[in-house]
Motif scaffolding. Sequence first.
Motif, mmCIF file in Angstrom:
data_model
loop_
_atom_site.group_PDB
_atom_site.id
_atom_site.type_symbol
_atom_site.label_atom_id
_atom_site.label_comp_id
_atom_site.label_asym_id
_atom_site.label_seq_id
_atom_site.Cartn_x
_atom_site.Cartn_y
_atom_site.Cartn_z
ATOM 1 N N GLY A 139 10.394 -4.608 -1.148
ATOM 2 C CA GLY A 139 10.500 -3.929 0.112
ATOM 3 C C GLY A 139 9.263 -3.391 0.629
ATOM 4 O O GLY A 139 8.347 -3.084 -0.081
ATOM 5 N N ALA A 140 9.634 -2.628 1.825
ATOM 6 C CA ALA A 140 8.251 -1.883 2.381
ATOM 7 C C ALA A 140 8.692 -0.776 3.227
ATOM 8 O O ALA A 140 9.736 -0.869 3.712
ATOM 9 N N ILE A 141 7.829 0.099 3.200
ATOM 10 C CA ILE A 141 8.087 1.462 3.730
ATOM 11 C C ILE A 141 6.849 1.817 4.615
ATOM 12 O O ILE A 141 5.741 1.783 4.383
ATOM 13 N N ASN A 160 9.325 15.419 11.987
ATOM 14 C CA ASN A 160 8.129 14.578 11.548
ATOM 15 C C ASN A 160 7.956 14.563 10.229
ATOM 16 O O ASN A 160 7.140 13.651 9.585
ATOM 17 N N THR A 161 8.511 15.416 9.388
ATOM 18 C CA THR A 161 8.362 15.314 8.077
ATOM 19 C C THR A 161 9.804 15.124 7.240
ATOM 20 O O THR A 161 9.658 14.291 6.400
ATOM 21 N N THR A 162 10.675 15.928 7.440
ATOM 22 C CA THR A 162 11.906 16.010 6.700
ATOM 23 C C THR A 162 12.523 14.603 6.712
ATOM 24 O O THR A 162 13.098 13.845 5.800
ATOM 25 N N ALA A 163 12.758 14.205 7.904
ATOM 26 C CA ALA A 163 13.412 12.808 8.130
ATOM 27 C C ALA A 163 12.739 11.805 7.498
ATOM 28 O O ALA A 163 13.327 11.109 6.743
ATOM 29 N N PRO A 164 11.415 11.578 7.645
ATOM 30 C CA PRO A 164 10.778 10.273 6.984
ATOM 31 C C PRO A 164 10.629 10.282 5.598
ATOM 32 O O PRO A 164 10.816 9.312 4.839
ATOM 33 N N THR A 165 10.731 11.552 5.043
ATOM 34 C CA THR A 165 10.744 11.707 3.502
ATOM 35 C C THR A 165 12.251 11.301 2.957
ATOM 36 O O THR A 165 12.398 10.839 2.187
ATOM 37 N N ARG A 166 13.165 11.969 3.542
ATOM 38 C CA ARG A 166 14.459 11.862 2.989
ATOM 39 C C ARG A 166 14.942 10.166 3.456
ATOM 40 O O ARG A 166 15.687 9.616 2.497
ATOM 41 N N LEU A 167 14.401 9.725 4.329
ATOM 42 C CA LEU A 167 14.690 8.235 4.615
ATOM 43 C C LEU A 167 14.271 7.240 3.499
ATOM 44 O O LEU A 167 14.498 6.356 2.986
ATOM 45 N N ALA A 168 12.847 7.521 3.421
ATOM 46 C CA ALA A 168 12.167 6.918 2.141
ATOM 47 C C ALA A 168 12.689 7.073 0.849
ATOM 48 O O ALA A 168 12.743 6.283 0.121
ATOM 49 N N ALA A 169 12.968 8.348 0.498
ATOM 50 C CA ALA A 169 13.868 8.694 -0.696
ATOM 51 C C ALA A 169 15.121 7.798 -0.613
ATOM 52 O O ALA A 169 15.461 7.481 -1.942
ATOM 53 N N SER A 225 4.183 1.216 -5.994
ATOM 54 C CA SER A 225 3.709 -0.102 -5.892
ATOM 55 C C SER A 225 3.737 -0.954 -7.304
ATOM 56 O O SER A 225 3.901 -2.026 -7.314
ATOM 57 N N PRO A 226 3.792 -0.069 -8.505
ATOM 58 C CA PRO A 226 3.979 -0.888 -9.731
ATOM 59 C C PRO A 226 5.352 -1.625 -9.727
ATOM 60 O O PRO A 226 5.458 -2.485 -10.527
ATOM 61 N N GLN A 227 6.134 -1.120 -9.043
ATOM 62 C CA GLN A 227 7.524 -1.532 -8.961
ATOM 63 C C GLN A 227 7.627 -2.811 -7.653
ATOM 64 O O GLN A 227 8.626 -2.995 -7.437
ATOM 65 N N GLY A 228 6.558 -3.053 -7.106
ATOM 66 C CA GLY A 228 6.595 -4.035 -6.059
ATOM 67 C C GLY A 228 6.944 -3.632 -4.883
ATOM 68 O O GLY A 228 7.246 -4.305 -3.974
ATOM 69 N N VAL A 229 6.966 -2.274 -4.390
ATOM 70 C CA VAL A 229 7.481 -1.720 -3.159
ATOM 71 C C VAL A 229 5.974 -1.146 -2.530
ATOM 72 O O VAL A 229 4.950 -0.749 -2.944
ATOM 73 N N TYR A 230 5.690 -2.078 -1.214
ATOM 74 C CA TYR A 230 4.779 -1.620 -0.449
ATOM 75 C C TYR A 230 4.834 -0.689 0.453
ATOM 76 O O TYR A 230 6.012 -0.258 1.338
ATOM 77 N N LEU A 279 3.423 7.912 -2.460
ATOM 78 C CA LEU A 279 4.618 6.952 -2.556
ATOM 79 C C LEU A 279 3.773 5.449 -3.044
ATOM 80 O O LEU A 279 4.282 4.817 -4.028
ATOM 81 N N HIS A 280 2.683 5.174 -2.446
ATOM 82 C CA HIS A 280 2.030 3.981 -2.920
ATOM 83 C C HIS A 280 1.805 4.014 -4.506
ATOM 84 O O HIS A 280 1.914 2.802 -4.969
#
Length: 262
Positions: free
Chosen positions: A133-135, A112-121, A172-177, A167-168
């Motif tokens: 891109g969007a997360i 619930n926490t490690t996996a989404p964090t590492r995948l987003a990273a 977001s200043p780099q165009g990532v939603y 993360l927003h």
Amino acid sequence: MNKLPTVLITGASSGIGATYAERFARRGHDLVLVARDETRLNALAARLHEDCGVAVNVLQADLTQPADLATLETRLRDDESIGILINNAGMAQSGGFVQQSPESIENLIALNTTAPTRLAAAVAARFARSGSGAIVNIGSVVGLAPEFGMSIYGATKAFVLFLSQGLHLELSPQGVYVQAVLPAATRTEIWERAGIDVNTLPEVMEVGELVDAALVGFDRRELVTIPPLHVAERWDALEGARQGLLGDIRQAHAAERYQLRA
């Protein structure tokens, strides 16, 4: 015509993840579907390819396992066609805090926490370089409600909300939603896996309605989407109160109520 970005969805074999896959396939997006159950993934992939004509790639993975997680991170870093990450995989808590084993705690936090964090990273730097891109991180209203008595699960979902908000601000200043989606009780298999009969719950949202609402928020570029919240101003008030609290923090000295009197 510009090709739509490929969507990678974790926990895609059933429930919210499978419904996201169906909705994005209808929109014409190619898909990468990730889950433990390869048989169900293959069946879903074949159906979506047949019905929607999109390319669907299947990756069997258990995201609580370091090797599987690392493989998926590499895919996200290297596959430039992937432009949307849906961090959906998760598990519920069965029983109270004192009933948890070390293994159950570790697995819950890992998924619930490690996996989404590492995948987003893994994908964030590439998205930032491309300016797109969007997360999407699937949280829960339980992360706002310790009163519900699911302390570890709720804590992981509070983490997902905080992570998404942070993360927003950074991306977001780099165009990532970045979007956080906070469902309440939704009719999926997560309840059965936790040993809970979903039919005993007083109110349950159907999964299609939940995902359709989340996608309305996605298309509007909402930062936090709470499909079961019927008075949107409640969230605005909560955010306003939080900002007011931060404005009253003055860290040079303890507040007067904590200062010792001579």
